[in-house]
Scaffold this motif. Structure first.
Motif, PDB file in Angstrom:
ATOM      1  N   PRO D  67       0.818  -1.220   0.000  1.00  0.00           N
ATOM      2  CA  PRO D  67       0.000   0.000   0.000  1.00  0.00           C
ATOM      3  C   PRO D  67       0.849   1.267   0.000  1.00  0.00           C
ATOM      4  O   PRO D  67       1.956   1.287   0.535  1.00  0.00           O
ATOM      5  N   VAL D  68       0.320   2.318  -0.590  1.00  0.00           N
ATOM      6  CA  VAL D  68       0.903   3.654  -0.485  1.00  0.00           C
ATOM      7  C   VAL D  68      -0.209   4.589  -0.055  1.00  0.00           C
ATOM      8  O   VAL D  68      -0.889   5.220  -0.871  1.00  0.00           O
ATOM      9  N   THR D  69      -0.425   4.620   1.261  1.00  0.00           N
ATOM     10  CA  THR D  69      -1.452   5.477   1.833  1.00  0.00           C
ATOM     11  C   THR D  69      -0.755   6.546   2.669  1.00  0.00           C
ATOM     12  O   THR D  69       0.476   6.624   2.691  1.00  0.00           O
ATOM     13  N   VAL D  70      -1.538   7.321   3.385  1.00  0.00           N
ATOM     14  CA  VAL D  70      -0.952   8.383   4.215  1.00  0.00           C
ATOM     15  C   VAL D  70      -0.010   7.798   5.268  1.00  0.00           C
ATOM     16  O   VAL D  70       0.909   8.489   5.731  1.00  0.00           O
ATOM     17  N   ALA D  71      -0.185   6.527   5.604  1.00  0.00           N
ATOM     18  CA  ALA D  71       0.720   5.907   6.568  1.00  0.00           C
ATOM     19  C   ALA D  71       2.128   5.753   6.003  1.00  0.00           C
ATOM     20  O   ALA D  71       3.111   5.795   6.734  1.00  0.00           O
ATOM     21  N   GLN D  72       2.241   5.573   4.690  1.00  0.00           N
ATOM     22  CA  GLN D  72       3.556   5.413   4.055  1.00  0.00           C
ATOM     23  C   GLN D  72       4.051   6.736   3.453  1.00  0.00           C
ATOM     24  O   GLN D  72       5.247   6.967   3.356  1.00  0.00           O
ATOM     25  N   LEU D  73       3.134   7.604   3.053  1.00  0.00           N
ATOM     26  CA  LEU D  73       3.495   8.809   2.300  1.00  0.00           C
ATOM     27  C   LEU D  73       2.747   9.986   2.943  1.00  0.00           C
ATOM     28  O   LEU D  73       1.606  10.282   2.588  1.00  0.00           O
ATOM     29  N   GLY D  75       2.619  13.078   2.700  1.00  0.00           N
ATOM     30  CA  GLY D  75       2.091  14.161   1.877  1.00  0.00           C
ATOM     31  C   GLY D  75       0.689  13.893   1.359  1.00  0.00           C
ATOM     32  O   GLY D  75       0.008  14.796   0.884  1.00  0.00           O
ATOM     33  N   LEU D  76       0.223  12.657   1.455  1.00  0.00           N
ATOM     34  CA  LEU D  76      -1.138  12.334   0.990  1.00  0.00           C
ATOM     35  C   LEU D  76      -2.226  12.875   1.917  1.00  0.00           C
ATOM     36  O   LEU D  76      -3.395  12.933   1.521  1.00  0.00           O
ATOM     37  N   ASN D  77      -1.851  13.262   3.125  1.00  0.00           N
ATOM     38  CA  ASN D  77      -2.858  13.712   4.099  1.00  0.00           C
ATOM     39  C   ASN D  77      -3.772  14.787   3.517  1.00  0.00           C
ATOM     40  O   ASN D  77      -3.290  15.742   2.910  1.00  0.00           O
ATOM     41  N   THR D  78      -5.057  14.619   3.712  1.00  0.00           N
ATOM     42  CA  THR D  78      -6.158  15.497   3.252  1.00  0.00           C
ATOM     43  C   THR D  78      -6.382  15.440   1.738  1.00  0.00           C
ATOM     44  O   THR D  78      -7.336  16.063   1.264  1.00  0.00           O
ATOM     45  N   LEU D  79      -5.555  14.707   0.988  1.00  0.00           N
ATOM     46  CA  LEU D  79      -5.680  14.772  -0.474  1.00  0.00           C
ATOM     47  C   LEU D  79      -6.666  13.763  -1.055  1.00  0.00           C
ATOM     48  O   LEU D  79      -7.023  13.839  -2.228  1.00  0.00           O
ATOM     49  N   GLY D  80      -7.110  12.778  -0.262  1.00  0.00           N
ATOM     50  CA  GLY D  80      -8.177  11.906  -0.731  1.00  0.00           C
ATOM     51  C   GLY D  80      -7.774  10.983  -1.862  1.00  0.00           C
ATOM     52  O   GLY D  80      -8.588  10.705  -2.750  1.00  0.00           O
ATOM     53  N   ILE D  81      -6.556  10.500  -1.849  1.00  0.00           N
ATOM     54  CA  ILE D  81      -6.105   9.597  -2.906  1.00  0.00           C
ATOM     55  C   ILE D  81      -5.015   8.697  -2.332  1.00  0.00           C
ATOM     56  O   ILE D  81      -4.283   9.098  -1.435  1.00  0.00           O
ATOM     57  N   SER D  82      -4.935   7.468  -2.816  1.00  0.00           N
ATOM     58  CA  SER D  82      -3.812   6.601  -2.477  1.00  0.00           C
ATOM     59  C   SER D  82      -3.658   5.580  -3.602  1.00  0.00           C
ATOM     60  O   SER D  82      -4.440   5.558  -4.557  1.00  0.00           O
ATOM     61  N   MET D  83      -2.624   4.771  -3.503  1.00  0.00           N
ATOM     62  CA  MET D  83      -2.333   3.761  -4.524  1.00  0.00           C
ATOM     63  C   MET D  83      -1.885   2.490  -3.836  1.00  0.00           C
ATOM     64  O   MET D  83      -1.575   2.491  -2.638  1.00  0.00           O
ATOM     65  N   ALA D  84      -1.845   1.402  -4.601  1.00  0.00           N
ATOM     66  CA  ALA D  84      -1.235   0.179  -4.088  1.00  0.00           C
ATOM     67  C   ALA D  84      -0.754  -0.640  -5.268  1.00  0.00           C
ATOM     68  O   ALA D  84      -1.288  -0.542  -6.382  1.00  0.00           O
ATOM     69  N   ARG D  85       0.284  -1.449  -5.017  1.00  0.00           N
ATOM     70  CA  ARG D  85       0.725  -2.445  -5.983  1.00  0.00           C
ATOM     71  C   ARG D  85       0.276  -3.794  -5.444  1.00  0.00           C
ATOM     72  O   ARG D  85       0.404  -4.062  -4.241  1.00  0.00           O
ATOM     73  N   ILE D  86      -0.242  -4.628  -6.315  1.00  0.00           N
ATOM     74  CA  ILE D  86      -0.630  -5.969  -5.893  1.00  0.00           C
ATOM     75  C   ILE D  86       0.118  -6.973  -6.762  1.00  0.00           C
ATOM     76  O   ILE D  86       0.042  -6.903  -8.000  1.00  0.00           O
ATOM     77  N   ASP D  87       0.839  -7.860  -6.114  1.00  0.00           N
ATOM     78  CA  ASP D  87       1.513  -8.952  -6.813  1.00  0.00           C
ATOM     79  C   ASP D  87       0.760 -10.239  -6.546  1.00  0.00           C
ATOM     80  O   ASP D  87       0.349 -10.510  -5.405  1.00  0.00           O
ATOM     81  N   PHE D  88       0.589 -11.015  -7.581  1.00  0.00           N
ATOM     82  CA  PHE D  88      -0.073 -12.313  -7.478  1.00  0.00           C
ATOM     83  C   PHE D  88       0.885 -13.402  -7.929  1.00  0.00           C
ATOM     84  O   PHE D  88       1.464 -13.305  -9.034  1.00  0.00           O
ATOM     85  N   ALA D  89       1.055 -14.422  -7.121  1.00  0.00           N
ATOM     86  CA  ALA D  89       1.715 -15.636  -7.593  1.00  0.00           C
ATOM     87  C   ALA D  89       0.748 -16.324  -8.563  1.00  0.00           C
ATOM     88  O   ALA D  89      -0.453 -16.025  -8.575  1.00  0.00           O
ATOM     89  N   PRO D  90       1.248 -17.274  -9.381  1.00  0.00           N
ATOM     90  CA  PRO D  90       0.306 -18.000 -10.233  1.00  0.00           C
ATOM     91  C   PRO D  90      -0.804 -18.590  -9.368  1.00  0.00           C
ATOM     92  O   PRO D  90      -0.534 -19.219  -8.338  1.00  0.00           O
ATOM     93  N   TRP D  91      -2.028 -18.366  -9.740  1.00  0.00           N
ATOM     94  CA  TRP D  91      -3.215 -18.823  -9.026  1.00  0.00           C
ATOM     95  C   TRP D  91      -3.356 -18.179  -7.656  1.00  0.00           C
ATOM     96  O   TRP D  91      -4.150 -18.618  -6.832  1.00  0.00           O
TER      97      TRP D  91
END
Lengths: 180, 180, 180, 180, 180, 180
Positions: D67-73, D75-91
């Motif tokens: 995750p990349v939320t206000v806990a990690q970044l 500067g996101l505070n009050t901006l109402g946006i975040s991102m995340a990367r999701i990795d999946f193993a096969p299946w």
């Protein structure tokens, strides 16, 4: 002199596109107004003339509000802002009132104004001999003039209820109701 | 019988974390309340006993509101909801009032209630012999009881202004103000 | 006893006029509901009878929710508030659930209730023998009953995915899915 | 392939100044985070490195959310946006979950993904062999993984309640609870 | 003449109590401002004198904005409204600008104004010889004057980037940057 | 590398039902879009293919934005989120711009990026040789590319006004305007 005049809630109008000029005669009613076809929008949808004209203050309270809300200026739709001009005759008053959907800010353009507001009262009142411009944080702020709303309600609020609420004789209530 | 009772603005309280229990005695005042340390939060911050108790209706209007807002239940902070119990003595009334930061929904638990509201009036009034539960869309809905706010304001609204606003003699205003 | 029962987001419904009674059969669908013509609005649009009636709890969970949302009471449209009555048979439960668009407050009118909620869980559950009234901060709060949503989804969530998510044998998943 | 993945409520975070970088160690807790002194704000408050790194998918569900939320970044505070990367193993799977304070949009950067969502379910699930990037409409979207929240709650939800809710034997509930 | 002048987003400031006068010197920074102790609030927190004074227009653009935002009038905090006076020298201009957190409404008190705005441009510009009053739907509307923001940024936006963006020679960019 | 890239206002889009797939060709225009009949909603309303394709960067700024907003993906309506892919040719730039209705978060998928933003500037600019994915907190974020908006406005902003605003000779303005 500039005064902020209301404790009321800021309205929450969020445009979801560049503009949404009100189409008050459209086939559907929605929260706020539906939008005019963008291809038919004209400069005049965002302009209004007449706020330079003095309002007629020959009335019981000696003041006149000339509103510029989405009802007068369709371009205000979704924008969350409106204005008004208030003219006061000498010793005219702005009777106690509230705006259910807006906060208000007021500046005196000419003359002087006595303003009052107590902590237990989110309405303001004013005694004035002035011209004022107010800004309101809604395109449709609404207004509830206390005296009209309580004693001039249609249908009447039962006079014995008002007698109890205002702790006066029913006759006094009947007398006030007859004026509205 | 269930009735919706107010035209007022829905309040806008958006929690930005799972909970933010109000800390009313913290060193800083903010819009709403600051949060208690999450490690100190207890089940009791979300529970309140006492709404089963009848309110004392021995007063001028014959009714009693027992509120459950963030002031009574700190866990409500940021959640945008509150409740109240209203007890009515026979022929008790709920005097005309508004909630500046909430809409209201009411259900009668016991007894019966006569409700009135006119289009020009965002306040409601009621004549009742009942117990009712109301839900309000704010943790701090506020209440403005019209009669108190207008005639019991501290400092007083000048009586000549009220005389003009209510179109009665100054003596009537003075008499009403003396009751509040 | 009064309890606040959800971590969920307060809903954001801002009326932009005095009222906008839902017109669910109008020619256009919008976010929320379009409004009924104001000239056709009646007192009944704001009233609903029936919440005094006990809900039928003869079902697998021994409880019944009687909702009063905008679907039942069109006057709630845009007002951001709703209510519900919940009846519990002895040892009835309110299964784990969430409201995606509302926070909830609950008061027990009769009987007793055991409530649980853990920090990692924004759903609540309850074991009860009671009648309760809840207030919800949306006119259309929605409800997701976890068990139904996960094991009774249409079309089915693939059972091998659920087996992995719940760390059980696929047979157990198949067995649970067959109940919903 | 780009998919929108949640019915949940858009979060409502309105910055009231140009930026309010989160100060998670400040002396006061508020809804969201208090702001770092603007004079101490650095470019690094708005940057984060590491999202190019593959997440470790050696776990029961074969996927990893970075995750990349206000806990990690902050500067996101009050901006109402975040991102995340999701990795999946096969299946690998993304088990059924909801975000209580955000809507989600997902794009597959590499590989392929099978996505499911039913109307009665605001959670999504996915079977994947992929790297995905998601955007979320909150700086603190929260996540409720259903299986953990229901069967891994601390303290435990009583197993007889879950047996009734999921319509299985108490032994099955005990067995699932022991895994979480 | 009254004109609405911006496509920008209405700001979302919701008071959660009757007032929250800004305390800009408090020990904690939050989204907006923390509140002054209610017992220390004075009438002056809601009043400001000086908007009757002409602004000094002896500058490169021949206009002067006198703002009345929460920075000047602490009582505006959380109320979502502000005002400004704009004085224009003959042929003064209001250079292209945007307000990132407010919509704007403008009325001409004296003189005349030529206004322009194109659909692709949420900024407005004006050529005027006038005094105007504007209302803005935020207590802290912000302002971005395009020319300053682009060519007067600190640190400088690289001139070769601006040369590409504005499709001019780097020398022209250097020349413009030297003025700001 | 992950960067937050805008000071702009978070957009406020609150779904009032589970979904409201945009119906851009409906008979009525509203704030946002009216909803498609729920019975006609298909999986494809929530899916979009093509974001894996490289954008054509053969243009004056050497970059290409491929947006995924409600205009491309009707299921985003009311959900308050969107995405975009940005391709940069070597030394391509993302010219100074703002999003009037959204905040933005960006992650670089491939390549490297130089980013700049100054405090007085809510626009960002970038010099890049990269592929990036951005998340935006609105289904309809809007974009104002400063150079186009100021020098390519239709109708033209008068060149003498721009000359004064940018403190250059009118000839320079005419020259820049001729490029847009």
């Amino acid at each position: 002199m500039l005064i902020t005049c209301s404790f009321a809630l800021a309205s929450d109008n969020s445009p979801l596109q560049d503009f949404c000029v009100a189409d008050p005669n459209g086939p559907v009613l929605v929260n706020g107004f539906p939008c005019k076809d963008a291809k038919l929008v004209q400069a005049n949808d965002f302009f209004l003339s007449g706020l330079h004209l003095m309002g007629n203050t020959s009335n019981a309270v000696g003041s006149r509000v000339t509103p510029v809300t989405v009802a007068q200026l369709p371009g205000l739709n979704t924008l969350g802002i409106s204005m008004a001009r208030i003219d006061f005759a000498p010793w005219g008053i702005n009777p106690p009132h509230t705006h259910p959907r807006a906060t208000e800010i007021l500046t005196v353009i000419e003359g002087s104004i006595q303003v009052g507001r107590s902590r237990s009262l989110s309405e303001e009142y004013w005694i004035c001999n002035a011209i004022a411009i107010v800004g309101l944080s809604s395109q449709n702020p609404g207004v509830i003039t206390i005296a009209n709303a309580v004693f001039g309600a249609k249908p009447d609020i039962p006079s014995d209820l008002l007698a109890k609420a205002f702790q006066v004789d029913v006759k006094v209530v009947d007398q006030i109701q007859s004026k509205f």
